[in-house]
Structures are given as C-alpha cells and as structure tokens.
Design a protein around this motif. Structure first.
Motif, PDB file in Angstrom:
ATOM      1  N   HIS A  46      10.516   5.051  22.384  1.00 14.81           N
ATOM      2  CA  HIS A  46      11.746   4.385  22.561  1.00 14.81           C
ATOM      3  C   HIS A  46      11.478   2.791  22.564  1.00 14.81           C
ATOM      4  O   HIS A  46      11.972   1.939  21.624  1.00 14.81           O
ATOM      5  CB  HIS A  46      12.372   4.636  23.616  1.00 14.81           C
ATOM      6  CG  HIS A  46      14.023   4.470  23.573  1.00 14.81           C
ATOM      7  ND1 HIS A  46      14.807   4.996  24.630  1.00 14.81           N
ATOM      8  CD2 HIS A  46      14.671   3.587  22.748  1.00 14.81           C
ATOM      9  CE1 HIS A  46      16.181   4.405  24.059  1.00 14.81           C
ATOM     10  NE2 HIS A  46      16.103   3.625  23.306  1.00 14.81           N
ATOM     11  N   HIS A 101      18.359  -3.133  24.085  1.00 15.13           N
ATOM     12  CA  HIS A 101      17.348  -2.444  24.693  1.00 15.13           C
ATOM     13  C   HIS A 101      16.709  -3.262  25.725  1.00 15.13           C
ATOM     14  O   HIS A 101      16.527  -2.779  26.754  1.00 15.13           O
ATOM     15  CB  HIS A 101      16.232  -2.069  23.539  1.00 15.13           C
ATOM     16  CG  HIS A 101      16.573  -0.868  22.754  1.00 15.13           C
ATOM     17  ND1 HIS A 101      17.241  -1.127  21.529  1.00 15.13           N
ATOM     18  CD2 HIS A 101      16.541   0.597  23.071  1.00 15.13           C
ATOM     19  CE1 HIS A 101      17.493   0.342  20.837  1.00 15.13           C
ATOM     20  NE2 HIS A 101      17.190   1.081  21.864  1.00 15.13           N
ATOM     21  N   TYR A 150      26.276   3.168  22.774  1.00 14.29           N
ATOM     22  CA  TYR A 150      26.099   2.895  24.357  1.00 14.29           C
ATOM     23  C   TYR A 150      27.309   3.249  24.941  1.00 14.29           C
ATOM     24  O   TYR A 150      28.398   2.743  24.471  1.00 14.29           O
ATOM     25  CB  TYR A 150      25.550   1.464  24.468  1.00 14.29           C
ATOM     26  CG  TYR A 150      24.195   1.409  23.766  1.00 14.29           C
ATOM     27  CD1 TYR A 150      22.791   1.199  24.661  1.00 14.29           C
ATOM     28  CD2 TYR A 150      24.077   1.015  22.401  1.00 14.29           C
ATOM     29  CE1 TYR A 150      21.871   0.713  23.743  1.00 14.29           C
ATOM     30  CE2 TYR A 150      22.903   0.667  21.564  1.00 14.29           C
ATOM     31  CZ  TYR A 150      21.773   0.481  22.606  1.00 14.29           C
ATOM     32  OH  TYR A 150      20.633   0.218  22.151  1.00 14.29           O
ATOM     33  N   ASP A 184      21.980   3.971  26.759  1.00 12.21           N
ATOM     34  CA  ASP A 184      21.684   4.349  25.315  1.00 12.21           C
ATOM     35  C   ASP A 184      22.001   5.714  25.112  1.00 12.21           C
ATOM     36  O   ASP A 184      21.321   6.592  25.607  1.00 12.21           O
ATOM     37  CB  ASP A 184      20.121   3.953  25.152  1.00 12.21           C
ATOM     38  CG  ASP A 184      19.878   4.107  23.714  1.00 12.21           C
ATOM     39  OD1 ASP A 184      20.765   4.641  22.919  1.00 12.21           O
ATOM     40  OD2 ASP A 184      18.868   3.356  23.449  1.00 12.21           O
ATOM     41  N   TRP A 186      21.750   6.792  21.877  1.00 11.44           N
ATOM     42  CA  TRP A 186      21.271   7.174  20.393  1.00 11.44           C
ATOM     43  C   TRP A 186      20.457   8.611  20.642  1.00 11.44           C
ATOM     44  O   TRP A 186      19.863   8.429  21.910  1.00 11.44           O
ATOM     45  CB  TRP A 186      20.498   6.052  19.874  1.00 11.44           C
ATOM     46  CG  TRP A 186      21.294   4.810  19.570  1.00 11.44           C
ATOM     47  CD1 TRP A 186      21.978   3.963  20.074  1.00 11.44           C
ATOM     48  CD2 TRP A 186      20.935   4.509  17.972  1.00 11.44           C
ATOM     49  NE1 TRP A 186      22.484   3.147  19.044  1.00 11.44           N
ATOM     50  CE2 TRP A 186      21.884   3.328  17.964  1.00 11.44           C
ATOM     51  CE3 TRP A 186      20.249   4.931  16.948  1.00 11.44           C
ATOM     52  CZ2 TRP A 186      22.243   2.601  16.671  1.00 11.44           C
ATOM     53  CZ3 TRP A 186      20.384   4.032  15.724  1.00 11.44           C
ATOM     54  CH2 TRP A 186      21.178   3.053  15.704  1.00 11.44           C
ATOM     55  N   HIS A 188      17.547   9.148  19.797  1.00 10.41           N
ATOM     56  CA  HIS A 188      16.306   8.678  20.346  1.00 10.41           C
ATOM     57  C   HIS A 188      16.003   8.589  21.838  1.00 10.41           C
ATOM     58  O   HIS A 188      14.782   8.606  22.231  1.00 10.41           O
ATOM     59  CB  HIS A 188      15.748   7.620  19.449  1.00 10.41           C
ATOM     60  CG  HIS A 188      16.170   6.379  19.524  1.00 10.41           C
ATOM     61  ND1 HIS A 188      16.732   5.542  18.754  1.00 10.41           N
ATOM     62  CD2 HIS A 188      16.520   5.723  20.765  1.00 10.41           C
ATOM     63  CE1 HIS A 188      17.291   4.464  19.119  1.00 10.41           C
ATOM     64  NE2 HIS A 188      17.078   4.337  20.622  1.00 10.41           N
TER      65      HIS A 188
HETATM   66 MN    MN Z   1      17.594   3.114  22.013  1.00  6.87          MN
END
Ligand code: MN
Length: 223
Positions: A46, A101, A150, A184, A186, A188
């Motif tokens: 990540h 991030h 998010y 987060d 996502w 991933h």
């Molecule tokens: Mn991310």
C-alpha cells in the motif's frame, strides 16, 4: 528504506523545497505495527507501491508546470478548477492519491491506545449521540462508497462534524471542508487481509485509529 527516511525529513508531506518535487513520506510506524488488523504485507504494497506510484505520477503531471511544483499538494487539489487544463485530471487523481494517503497514515497507530477523549469525544457524542453511533455512521458511509474511495470525518462549512463517503481520490478540501479522519476503502487497502469483506476491514480499523491526530485536526480546524 534509506530513501524513505531521507524523504521524511523533507517536510510535512515530503515536499522538498530544493527540487520542488513531491516525495513519498515514510510510514509513521513500522510495517508490522498495525497487526493483526492491517498486515505488514498490506502496508508494504500500500505504501511502497500504491502511494509511491501516486507520487511518481504527480511529479510527472507537474513536470511541465514548475510553478505548480512549488505549491503544497493540498493547495493544488483544493482548487482543481484553477489547475492548467492539460494537467488537471492527473493532478486531481495523483495529487489526491498522495495527499489522501499521507493523511491516512497519520490517522493510524498501533492497537491498544485510548479512544477519543476530551473536546473531540464530547463533540462526537453531541453530533452522533454516542461514539459507537459515530462509528456506525462512518462504516455505513465507507461501505457505501461504490467502487473505490474513502470514508471521511470532516468539519463542514458550518464547522459541524459530518461523515461523508467520497469516490476515488476526491478530497474534502475541494469542498472547503477540514478533514479530521479518513479510512481508505480502495481494495488495495484490505484485499490481502480481508478479500472482499470491506465491512470487516472497517470494523478492524477502529482498533488502530490515532485519536490524538484526529483531535489535533479538530482543534486546528476550529481555531
Ligand atoms: Mn490506498
């Protein structure tokens, strides 16, 4: 890791004043600090791959616009309409990816620390009824993001606490909101640990929220 350590000395979001380019900030904890809730393997990919790619692509996007490279990434993404047309989409996506991030890492810390306290805890209780109610609202918003994005706790334009889910790399900054906490969602961020179980990932995140950081954003946002 030496390069990451050097990058971290460059500034709040790793922007180097000397080169005017954006750099990857180091994680503010060890890769295994968030286990068992987020694995070291997830964090390695990540941070070292996904976040690093946003930084590289952001640098590519501002390469033809040296005046933009002198600004902070938050400043760039807060007013996307003011960006040059040929770089706008790339900066929204990759500047958003870098800023979001960088903010997300600071929202996390090792498990076993205290929950929200003081003024922030009272404000959450007043707005949502209880801390657990707030967590439910946040989980609902984050689970409800269709595709990638998010969940956010923000101070809105009226300086009220609000929970929103935003897609992709959108930022509350472009709405004039102050971000306090983000999660987060996502794939991933959780697929290696939780596969398709986004809700399980969100429940686990509450064990590793850095409430001191959130409280600091709240205090600064209200000042
Ligand atoms: Mn991310």
């Amino acid at each position: 890791m030496q390069n990451l350590a050097l990058a971290g000395a460059a500034g709040a979001l790793g922007q180097t004043a000397a080169q005017g380019t954006f750099t990857l900030p180091p994680l503010p904890f060890a890769y295994d600090a968030l286990e068992p809730h987020v694995s070291a393997r997830t964090l390695q990919f990540h941070h070292d791959k996904h976040h690093a790619t946003y930084v590289a692509n952001l640098n590519a996007a501002v390469a033809k616009h040296p005046e933009l490279a002198k600004r902070t990434v938050e400043d760039l993404i807060a007013k996307p309409d003011a960006l040059p047309a040929d770089a706008r989409t790339a900066i929204r996506n990759n500047g958003g990816g870098h800023a979001n991030h960088s903010f997300y890492w600071q929202c996390l810390r090792r498990p076993g620390e205290a929950g929200p306290r003081g003024e922030l805890a009272r404000a959450i209780e007043k707005r949502f009824g209880a801390i657990d109610k707030f967590k439910e609202e946040m989980n609902k918003a984050a689970v409800g993001v269709f595709g990638s994005g998010y969940g956010w706790l923000v101070l809105d334009e009226k300086q009220e606490l609000a929970v929103v889910g935003l897609p992709n790399q959108e930022t509350p900054l472009s709405r004039g909101h102050v971000p306090l906490l983000t999660v987060d969602v996502w794939e991933h961020a959780y697929y290696l640990d939780y596969q398709n179980r986004r809700a399980d990932h969100l429940n686990a995140i509450w064990n590793i929220v850095n409430w001191d950081f959130v409280a600091e954003q709240y205090r600064k946002g209200r000042a």
